[in-house]
Design an enzyme around this catalytic site. Structure first.
Site, PDB file in Angstrom:
ATOM      1  N   GLY A  94       8.522   9.668   6.470  1.00 54.50           N
ATOM      2  CA  GLY A  94       7.383   9.359   7.322  1.00 54.50           C
ATOM      3  C   GLY A  94       6.545  10.599   7.541  1.00 54.50           C
ATOM      4  CB  CYS A 133      12.161  12.749   3.707  1.00 55.11           C
ATOM      5  SG  CYS A 133      11.066  14.177   3.816  1.00 55.11           S
ATOM      6  CE1 TYR A 134       9.537  11.645  11.698  1.00 55.25           C
ATOM      7  CE2 TYR A 134      10.225   9.363  11.390  1.00 55.25           C
ATOM      8  CZ  TYR A 134       9.708  10.358  12.198  1.00 55.25           C
ATOM      9  OH  TYR A 134       9.373  10.081  13.489  1.00 55.25           O
ATOM     10  CG  HIS A 138      11.050  11.809  -1.094  1.00 59.71           C
ATOM     11  ND1 HIS A 138      10.806  10.788  -0.199  1.00 59.71           N
ATOM     12  CD2 HIS A 138      10.585  12.940  -0.512  1.00 59.71           C
ATOM     13  CE1 HIS A 138      10.200  11.279   0.872  1.00 59.71           C
ATOM     14  NE2 HIS A 138      10.052  12.584   0.715  1.00 59.71           N
ATOM     15  CD  GLU A 165      12.065   7.892  -1.904  1.00 61.60           C
ATOM     16  OE1 GLU A 165      13.158   8.493  -1.951  1.00 61.60           O
ATOM     17  OE2 GLU A 165      11.209   8.129  -1.028  1.00 61.60           O
ATOM     18  CB  SER A 201      -4.097 -17.801 -13.582  1.00 62.74           C
ATOM     19  OG  SER A 201      -2.982 -16.928 -13.665  1.00 62.74           O
ATOM     20  N   GLY A 202      -2.421 -18.463 -16.426  1.00 56.48           N
ATOM     21  CA  GLY A 202      -2.063 -17.756 -17.653  1.00 56.48           C
ATOM     22  C   GLY A 202      -1.397 -16.428 -17.347  1.00 56.48           C
ATOM     23  N   GLY A 203      -1.524 -15.975 -16.113  1.00 55.28           N
ATOM     24  CA  GLY A 203      -0.905 -14.713 -15.704  1.00 55.28           C
ATOM     25  C   GLY A 203       0.571 -14.904 -15.398  1.00 55.28           C
ATOM     26  CB  VAL A 204       3.374 -12.457 -15.365  1.00 60.43           C
ATOM     27  CG1 VAL A 204       2.799 -11.397 -14.468  1.00 60.43           C
ATOM     28  CG2 VAL A 204       4.879 -12.517 -15.183  1.00 60.43           C
ATOM     29  CG  ASP A 205       2.168 -12.527 -10.248  1.00 58.21           C
ATOM     30  OD1 ASP A 205       3.104 -11.973 -10.868  1.00 58.21           O
ATOM     31  OD2 ASP A 205       1.282 -11.890  -9.655  1.00 58.21           O
ATOM     32  CB  SER A 206       0.249 -18.710 -11.672  1.00 61.29           C
ATOM     33  OG  SER A 206      -0.232 -18.475 -12.973  1.00 61.29           O
ATOM     34  CB  ALA A 207       3.551 -18.060 -16.014  1.00 66.08           C
ATOM     35  CE  LYS A 255       2.590  -8.503 -12.148  1.00 60.97           C
ATOM     36  NZ  LYS A 255       1.497  -9.354 -11.668  1.00 60.97           N
TER      37      LYS A 255
HETATM   38  N1  GLN Z   1       6.979  14.570   8.297  1.00 58.53           N
HETATM   39  C1  GLN Z   1       8.250  15.105   7.957  1.00 58.53           C
HETATM   40  C2  GLN Z   1       8.132  16.531   7.393  1.00 58.53           C
HETATM   41  O1  GLN Z   1       7.067  16.960   7.104  1.00 58.53           O
HETATM   42  C3  GLN Z   1       8.946  14.211   6.937  1.00 58.53           C
HETATM   43  C4  GLN Z   1       8.204  14.100   5.639  1.00 58.53           C
HETATM   44  C5  GLN Z   1       8.694  12.961   4.795  1.00 58.53           C
HETATM   45  O2  GLN Z   1       9.414  12.093   5.243  1.00 58.53           O
HETATM   46  N2  GLN Z   1       8.244  12.923   3.539  1.00 58.53           N
HETATM   47  O3  GLN Z   1       9.124  17.216   7.238  1.00 58.53           O
END
Ligand code: GLN
Length: 533
Positions: A67, A94-95, A181, A183, A234-240, A378
């Site tokens: 955050g 992180c936060y 991070h 993720e 629509s031919g798109g993936v979601d509606s299909a 998606k």
């Molecule tokens: N705001 C917090 C910091 O600056 C956490 C940052 C974050 O979660 N990416 O350390």
């Protein structure tokens, strides 16, 4: 805005669930996706949701997101402290990690030195969270504050130059934290962090396309009973994929309406008809409205006006077809995805009664929405589509604008100009596929990086002089556009090999009479948009 957590989603009654508490992270959605990649269902909820509400969902684990705030700032969002005594394992990122340290007797400080981007991490003691991970590795960081003392009873597992407690854990208490991070893809061993945390939670790894389909089919049956259902393709993936799920559940009650506005690419209408036509128990109504759309577009050159007219006409044609072929339908299928749900902040309602204008339908037609993709990202939609046996051409289709080729024919749209564009566009895609650059025709296990995100031809209004067979020509130039992107928010022009470009240009000029010049668009987004109009 995160989804409202009060009402359990359909999925969370079936699958072990990890809740991601969102504290304003840039990457909350990515966290949930990573958990799901590990085959555990995950949902995003607001960070300050009361513990009683969270625990009512019976999560097997909780992740506190990153955050922007500093934990000791006045209005810093905090989780309900009761979650720390609930016996549910918690991972802070992180936060989130800083929140855990602050809540459980550790210390967070502004060390005066921020860490952004790729950072070297030393694993001093792997513990359960970093078990099996290399001692030295690269992680991706983005923080100003740092945990300088871990929570009481927690062990420090890793450090970076400026984060003395870049990872910690207290398996007895069930808290885990990383300052970096895991993720993002720039943290190569990030997924292993989620794997390790999920192992610690004991979560059942049952979130697979197969079980998603089973759950969705059961939910659709429970929702619609023996009612008639209408779905616009629509031919798109979601509606299909949405249609294919409903077909799997209640095929005989489903009518699909496919409006062919004549602005599709080569073979696209055929693909939809093959996927949903004669071979399935579903009724497919194809409306050939090409002439109507061309009529409405006659003399129109302004891009906004084109889009408006196509949008309005589309609704009219769909309405007419809906009245004619599914007048008694009480349910309308929508291909709403989880990111749309998160962004609109209405996670709770499984069905929304639509009183007017849903999907552009008239006010006197009332439908209850069926949204089988409401909890899916998606990439999950695509895997479900593959599992349901939809053709790869549909499942891995490039994004395509609603107004279709009309926004790629600059100036007035006519049948002749559409034909020129369609022919050039077909060659472009054909050659990109031969070069292995289109996801739809690459092998099922192909990675995600080397493909073009979107590729197309644009027909401008200008003419150009050329020479073919010693004869002066005065023909049409065509502009090719191919971009790479992760999410369409930003895009880069695709670095296509010159030999491939040469082959494409050669074929277009030889095979499409009237086109005598080929240009390649090297603008990125921003400043350009992906489409020209
Ligand atoms: N705001 C917090 C910091 O600056 C956490 C940052 C974050 O979660 N990416 O350390």
């Amino acid at each position: 805005m995160a989804a409202d957590p009060r009402e359990p989603s359909l999925e969370s009654r079936t699958f072990d669930t990890v809740l991601v508490l969102d504290f304003g992270a840039q990457y909350a959605q990515v966290i949930a996706r990573r958990v799901r990649e590990c085959h555990v269902y995950s949902e995003i909820v607001p960070g300050e949701t009361p513990a009683a509400e969270l625990l009512a969902r019976r999560p097997v684990g909780i992740i506190l997101s990153g955050g922007p705030k500093s934990v000791y700032a006045g209005h810093a969002p905090r989780p309900d402290p009761a979650i720390f005594d609930a016996g549910v394992p918690i991972l802070g990122i992180c936060y989130g990690q800083q929140l855990i340290a602050q809540a459980l007797g550790g210390e967070v400080a502004n060390t005066g030195i921020a860490e952004f981007g790729r950072t070297a991490l030393d694993v001093t003691e792997p513990g359960a969270l970093l078990a099996g991970q290399p001692v030295s590795q690269t992680v991706w960081m983005s923080h100003n504050d740092a945990v300088v003392r871990p929570p009481e009873g927690a062990r420090v597992l890793a450090a970076t130059r400026h984060s003395p407690a870049a990872a910690f854990e207290d398996p007895v208490r069930g808290v885990y934290g990383v300052q970096y991070h895991p993720e993002v893809s720039h943290t190569p061993r990030g997924l292993d962090v989620f794997e390790a945390f999920l192992t610690a939670t004991g979560a059942r790894r049952t979130w697979t396309s197969h079980s998603v389909i089973e759950a969705a089919v059961a939910d659709i049956r429970a929702q619609v009973g023996d009612g008639a259902v209408l779905c616009g393709l629509s031919g798109g993936v979601d509606s299909a994929v949405a249609a294919a799920l409903v077909a799997e559940a209640v095929g005989e009650q489903l009518t699909c309406v496919f409006v062919d506005h004549g602005l599709l690419r080569h073979d696209e209408a055929t693909q939809v008809e093959e996927a949903f036509g004669a071979s399935s128990s579903t009724r497919l109504v194809t409306v050939d409205a090409a002439a109507r759309f061309l009529d409405r577009l006659a003399g129109v050159t302004d891009p906004e006006e084109k889009r408006k007219r196509i949008g309005t006409e589309f609704i009219r044609v769909f309405e007419e077809a809906a009245r004619a072929h599914a007048g008694d339908a009480a349910f309308l299928v929508q291909g709403t995805l989880y990111p749309d749900v998160i962004e609109s902040g209405h996670g709770s309602a499984a069905t929304i009664k639509s009183h007017h204008n849903v999907g552009g339908l008239p006010e006197d037609m009332e439908f209850e929405l069926v949204e089988p993709l409401r909890w899916l990202f998606k990439d999950e939609v695509r895997r479900v589509g593959e599992e349901l046996g939809l053709p790869r051409e549909i499942v891995w289709r490039q994004p395509f604008p609603g107004p279709g080729l009309a926004v790629r024919v600059i100036g007035e749209v006519s049948a002749e100009r559409l034909a020129l564009l369609r022919a050039a566009d077909r060659i472009l895609l054909d050659e990109l596929r031969r070069a292995g650059l289109d996801r739809a025709t690459a092998g099922p296990d192909a990675g995600d990086t080397d493909f073009v995100w979107q590729s197309f031809a644009v027909l401008p209004t200008i003419r150009s002089v050329g020479v073919q067979g010693d004869e002066r020509t005065y023909g049409h130039p065509v502009i090719l556009r191919a971009v790479t992107s992760e999410d369409a928010m930003t895009a880069d022009f695709a670095r296509i090999d010159y030999d491939v470009l040469e082959r494409i240009a050669g074929r277009i000029i030889n095979e499409v009479p009237g086109i005598n010049r080929v240009a390649y668009d090297v603008t990125s987004k921003p400043p350009g948009t992906i489409e020209w109009e």
